[in-house]
Design an enzyme around this catalytic site. Structure first.
Site, PDB file in Angstrom:
ATOM      1  N   GLU A 179       0.838  -1.191   0.000  1.00  0.00           N
ATOM      2  CA  GLU A 179       0.000   0.000   0.000  1.00  0.00           C
ATOM      3  C   GLU A 179       0.879   1.250   0.000  1.00  0.00           C
ATOM      4  O   GLU A 179       1.909   1.296   0.676  1.00  0.00           O
ATOM      5  CB  GLU A 179      -0.890   0.019   1.250  1.00  0.00           C
ATOM      6  CG  GLU A 179      -2.025  -0.991   1.223  1.00  0.00           C
ATOM      7  CD  GLU A 179      -3.259  -0.469   0.503  1.00  0.00           C
ATOM      8  OE1 GLU A 179      -3.261   0.708   0.080  1.00  0.00           O
ATOM      9  OE2 GLU A 179      -4.221  -1.244   0.355  1.00  0.00           O
TER      10      GLU A 179
ATOM     11  N   LEU B   4     -17.929  -2.421  -1.212  1.00  0.00           N
ATOM     12  CA  LEU B   4     -18.340  -3.255  -2.341  1.00  0.00           C
ATOM     13  C   LEU B   4     -18.467  -4.717  -1.929  1.00  0.00           C
ATOM     14  O   LEU B   4     -17.743  -5.209  -1.060  1.00  0.00           O
ATOM     15  CB  LEU B   4     -17.318  -3.154  -3.479  1.00  0.00           C
ATOM     16  CG  LEU B   4     -17.011  -1.767  -4.051  1.00  0.00           C
ATOM     17  CD1 LEU B   4     -16.020  -1.902  -5.197  1.00  0.00           C
ATOM     18  CD2 LEU B   4     -18.274  -1.063  -4.508  1.00  0.00           C
TER      19      LEU B   4
ATOM     20  N   TRP C 125     -17.312  -8.051  -3.014  1.00  0.00           N
ATOM     21  CA  TRP C 125     -16.240  -8.542  -3.877  1.00  0.00           C
ATOM     22  C   TRP C 125     -16.655  -9.890  -4.476  1.00  0.00           C
ATOM     23  O   TRP C 125     -16.105 -10.940  -4.156  1.00  0.00           O
ATOM     24  CB  TRP C 125     -14.932  -8.643  -3.092  1.00  0.00           C
ATOM     25  CG  TRP C 125     -14.340  -7.275  -2.796  1.00  0.00           C
ATOM     26  CD1 TRP C 125     -14.937  -6.060  -2.978  1.00  0.00           C
ATOM     27  CD2 TRP C 125     -13.039  -7.011  -2.277  1.00  0.00           C
ATOM     28  NE1 TRP C 125     -14.101  -5.046  -2.598  1.00  0.00           N
ATOM     29  CE2 TRP C 125     -12.923  -5.605  -2.162  1.00  0.00           C
ATOM     30  CE3 TRP C 125     -11.973  -7.810  -1.883  1.00  0.00           C
ATOM     31  CZ2 TRP C 125     -11.769  -4.988  -1.680  1.00  0.00           C
ATOM     32  CZ3 TRP C 125     -10.827  -7.195  -1.395  1.00  0.00           C
ATOM     33  CH2 TRP C 125     -10.716  -5.805  -1.300  1.00  0.00           C
TER      34      TRP C 125
ATOM     35  N   ASP D 280      -7.753  -3.975  -9.795  1.00  0.00           N
ATOM     36  CA  ASP D 280      -7.230  -3.368  -8.573  1.00  0.00           C
ATOM     37  C   ASP D 280      -6.416  -4.373  -7.759  1.00  0.00           C
ATOM     38  O   ASP D 280      -6.380  -5.564  -8.054  1.00  0.00           O
ATOM     39  CB  ASP D 280      -8.409  -2.847  -7.756  1.00  0.00           C
ATOM     40  CG  ASP D 280      -8.006  -1.805  -6.734  1.00  0.00           C
ATOM     41  OD1 ASP D 280      -6.829  -1.392  -6.739  1.00  0.00           O
ATOM     42  OD2 ASP D 280      -8.871  -1.395  -5.938  1.00  0.00           O
TER      43      ASP D 280
ATOM     44  N   GLU E  88      -1.193  -6.079  -4.290  1.00  0.00           N
ATOM     45  CA  GLU E  88      -0.049  -5.771  -3.435  1.00  0.00           C
ATOM     46  C   GLU E  88      -0.084  -6.465  -2.083  1.00  0.00           C
ATOM     47  O   GLU E  88       0.821  -6.286  -1.285  1.00  0.00           O
ATOM     48  CB  GLU E  88       0.043  -4.257  -3.201  1.00  0.00           C
ATOM     49  CG  GLU E  88      -1.053  -3.673  -2.330  1.00  0.00           C
ATOM     50  CD  GLU E  88      -2.334  -3.363  -3.070  1.00  0.00           C
ATOM     51  OE1 GLU E  88      -3.312  -2.985  -2.407  1.00  0.00           O
ATOM     52  OE2 GLU E  88      -2.362  -3.507  -4.305  1.00  0.00           O
TER      53      GLU E  88
ATOM     54  N   ARG F 127      -3.358  -0.970 -10.347  1.00  0.00           N
ATOM     55  CA  ARG F 127      -2.854  -0.185  -9.226  1.00  0.00           C
ATOM     56  C   ARG F 127      -1.467  -0.679  -8.825  1.00  0.00           C
ATOM     57  O   ARG F 127      -0.552   0.108  -8.670  1.00  0.00           O
ATOM     58  CB  ARG F 127      -3.802  -0.269  -8.032  1.00  0.00           C
ATOM     59  CG  ARG F 127      -3.295   0.518  -6.837  1.00  0.00           C
ATOM     60  CD  ARG F 127      -4.338   0.700  -5.755  1.00  0.00           C
ATOM     61  NE  ARG F 127      -4.474  -0.459  -4.895  1.00  0.00           N
ATOM     62  CZ  ARG F 127      -5.122  -0.418  -3.725  1.00  0.00           C
ATOM     63  NH1 ARG F 127      -5.703   0.702  -3.322  1.00  0.00           N
ATOM     64  NH2 ARG F 127      -5.217  -1.499  -2.977  1.00  0.00           N
TER      65      ARG F 127
ATOM     66  N   ASP G 142      -4.605   6.213  -4.692  1.00  0.00           N
ATOM     67  CA  ASP G 142      -5.939   6.525  -4.186  1.00  0.00           C
ATOM     68  C   ASP G 142      -6.008   7.817  -3.393  1.00  0.00           C
ATOM     69  O   ASP G 142      -7.016   8.499  -3.412  1.00  0.00           O
ATOM     70  CB  ASP G 142      -6.416   5.390  -3.273  1.00  0.00           C
ATOM     71  CG  ASP G 142      -6.768   4.144  -4.064  1.00  0.00           C
ATOM     72  OD1 ASP G 142      -7.439   4.282  -5.089  1.00  0.00           O
ATOM     73  OD2 ASP G 142      -6.364   3.059  -3.658  1.00  0.00           O
TER      74      ASP G 142
END
Length: 658
Positions: free
Chosen positions: A319, A469, A471, A578, A581, A638, A655
């Site tokens: 992140e 959301l 997922w 997305d 990581e 991302r 973000d």
């Protein structure tokens, strides 16, 4: 292998707002020695067709690399009289919290900082006598299989061999059970040493490859009791240890931790270190010269600095952080969630690549964790977590040339279709009514629109931190009623619909209007990342836990491409791919690979699946759809790593706090 200590802080409610930063080994410095009877005082060696390597014994000895087109400009050079290969055996500590990581050095048990050069050999073709001579390497002659099986190898190549060692006495004191004891690395001719091999070969007209490998170390560890422990007590402890081993016998032998230093007592610690004598070094350091005014650029997607001279740069996907040092937001983010604030080095998409103001450039191959130490004015030291390192040194006369030469090897993104850059990509959430209402408003002002990016197309649920959301990568027909009609109406006005997905799946048994339960499907197919018990690894993510797709499993890609196909069949022409990581560093993968290295590779595999689908969809499309660039698919990422430009099409630049 030395110990790996993982501390998970996903669920801590109150955290240190000033967490520690990544640490590497202290800068390792050693002396270079060479065999004057076998190594010439000065010689220039040709490497391939376009490079030369100069060896000179002046000032203690050094190596410089030149391109034939610029014989007066060194593109890489060692520091005269100082070792350029060193190694260590150390423990690794990792702190992990919801996609944020910090890798630290634990106890350092061995360091080999001095180096000898025994031989510098040019090979015009593979020399089988060399293969036989160095059978004490980890797998015979290092690089032999690669050279033997690579038609593109441009001879001659250069092989440098010698030893790394440490002539100094290393003493470390431990307190266990109220008893003081020392472990001393005795310098008996010398105490710690290992053979090394450094190979240089031309890869193409502008790149020279290097490879460093280490043989087995031959260290010896001797316990030395302090004055606070009597000889009688030591002998009693030693006898007790022998009796214990005899009683436990073979069971103790097969169950003891390999290379792990337990914290039971000083005597047991010494004993286990002795068991580890055949362990490989797990740190390799490559040290070479830099100039005080040399500026360093690159290292992937970076936000806080342009010039990294004077800093340490860890290469680990994670992140990026909220604030990244800017106050008070970093303080607040760290307080709520451990390390959520990030720092100057945290990034979704690092890369072990740099170029400098002196037109020097280098990148590492592979995916091991690495730290670029640029804190000293006269040197670069790359610390790699592993027992070998491979990379390339680039030649170029300008920044654009260096980038061109770098990307011709790692790959480049494709040219984007015109539609993605012909107007605004409008990101919004709220459902069908919200989209139609916003569209009407934008038309009133004649705003050119390329696409609507609808991240919440899968529906939302209420959690402890708000709306999040589901997922589960299918359209929520309650939130987006009339989905296909909405897509068709927008398409009629040359506006695309873009959606969202990531490689994680949430259990959705509470979602009443689901058509599929992708988490349960993936679980049945056995394509989820596993924990140490062989069960799906449930990774904490904000207010809920998710399973991660095991992208090393041969069945994962085809399964997920079918999900993308259903999405595109509804008329969707783009999406955000997305995450990528957050692979836990103690995960178990189908491939069996080291999860710390796999962590850096994971976002590349994720991009590869998405890109392969784009290319397969294009080749399988017929008629107007296949030929019309207005129908081309686009996805954006991302997370990423070194080779992501080969697979990714577009990158989201973060973000927070843009």
């Amino acid at each position: 292998m030395a110990a790996l200590k993982i501390t998970k802080k996903h669920h801590k409610r109150l955290n240190n707002p000033f967490p520690s930063t990544p640490t590497g080994l202290p800068s390792i410095r050693g002396t270079l020695f060479f065999n004057s009877q076998r190594v010439p005082s000065r010689q220039i060696f040709s490497i391939g067709e376009d490079f030369q390597i100069l060896w000179s014994s002046n000032h203690g000895g050094y190596i410089s690399i030149y391109h034939q087109s610029s014989p007066s400009r060194s593109i890489w050079s060692t520091i005269p009289g100082q070792a350029f290969v060193s190694a260590a055996l150390a423990e690794t500590e990792v702190e992990e919290s919801r996609g944020s990581f910090v890798v630290k050095e634990g106890d350092v048990h061995l360091v080999c900082n001095d180096q000898t050069i025994e031989d510098i050999r040019v090979m015009d073709q593979f020399d089988r006598s060399v293969e036989g001579k160095y059978q004490d390497s980890p797998s015979g002659y290092p690089g032999f299989e690669q050279i033997k099986g690579t038609n593109g190898t441009k001879f001659p190549i250069l092989l440098i061999t010698g030893w790394i060692f440490n002539m100094k006495k290393n003493k470390r004191q431990f307190w266990k059970d109220g008893t003081a004891a020392e472990i001393q690395f005795e310098d008996k001719d010398p105490s710690t040493s290992a053979r090394y091999w450094v190979l240089f070969e031309q890869k193409n007209s502008n790149q020279i490859g290097f490879q460093v490998m280490l043989g087995q170390s031959n260290f010896k560890l001797y316990p030395k009791a302090s004055s606070t422990a009597s000889g009688r007590y030591r002998r009693f402890r030693r006898r007790l240890g022998l009796i214990k081993k005899r009683m436990l016998g073979f069971c103790w032998y097969i169950s003891r931790p390999r290379g792990y230093v337990p914290v039971c007592s000083a005597e047991e610690e010494i004993e286990e270190l002795r068991v580890s004598e055949s362990a490989q070094f797990n740190r390799v350091c490559l040290t070479y010269s830099s100039e005080a005014n040399e500026r360093f650029f690159g290292f992937g997607e970076q936000f806080s600095h342009v010039n990294f001279k004077g800093k340490r740069v860890p290469i680990f996907v994670q992140e990026q952080g909220i604030g990244r040092g800017d106050q008070p937001i970093t303080f607040a983010a760290n307080l709520v969630s451990y390390r959520a604030g990030g720092d100057y080095s945290t990034t979704y998409a690092p890369s072990p690549f740099y170029m400098t103001s002196k037109m020097r450039s280098l990148y590492l191959e592979g995916y091991d964790y690495s730290m670029f130490d640029l804190t000293r004015h006269d040197r670069v030291q790359i610390q790699i977590h592993g027992s070998s390192v491979q990379g390339r040194i680039l030649h170029g006369n300008s920044p654009s040339e260096l980038i061109e030469h770098f990307t011709e090897t790692i790959g480049r993104p494709p040219e984007l279709p015109e539609w993605i850059i012909s107007g605004a990509v409008v990101g919004l959430q709220g459902g069908t009514e919200t989209v139609r209402h916003t569209w009407d408003e934008l038309r009133t002002y004649n705003v050119p629109i390329s696409a609507f990016w609808l991240q919440d197309w899968v529906g939302q649920r209420e959690t402890l931190i708000g709306s999040q959301l589901w997922w589960n990568w299918e359209v929520d027909t309650k939130r987006y009623w009339g989905w296909q009609q909405l897509v068709q109406d927008l398409s009629a006005r040359h506006i695309k619909v873009m959606t969202y997905c990531n490689p994680c799946l949430a259990p959705v048994h509470e979602k009443s209007n689901r058509r599929r339960n992708l988490f349960e499907e993936a679980k049945r197919l056995d394509i989820l990342v596993k924990d140490k018990h062989g069960q799906p690894y449930m990774v904490p993510n904000t207010a809920f836990d998710v399973g991660m797709l095991d992208l090393t499993h041969p069945n994962t890609a085809s399964w997920f491409k079918q999900i993308l196909q259903e999405m595109v069949d509804d008329g969707v022409r783009g999406w955000m791919a997305d995450f990528g990581e957050g692979l836990p560093v103690d995960a178990t993968l189908y491939s069996g690979e080291d999860p710390i290295s796999a962590h850096n590779r994971y976002p590349e595999l994720w991009a590869q699946i998405n890109r392969e689908f784009v290319e397969e969809w294009k080749s399988n499309s017929a008629g107007k759809v296949k030929e019309d660039p207005k129908e081309a698919l686009v996805f954006f990422m991302r997370a990423g790593f070194r080779n992501s430009p080969k697979w990714g099409m577009l990158f989201w630049e973060g973000d927070q706090m843009v």
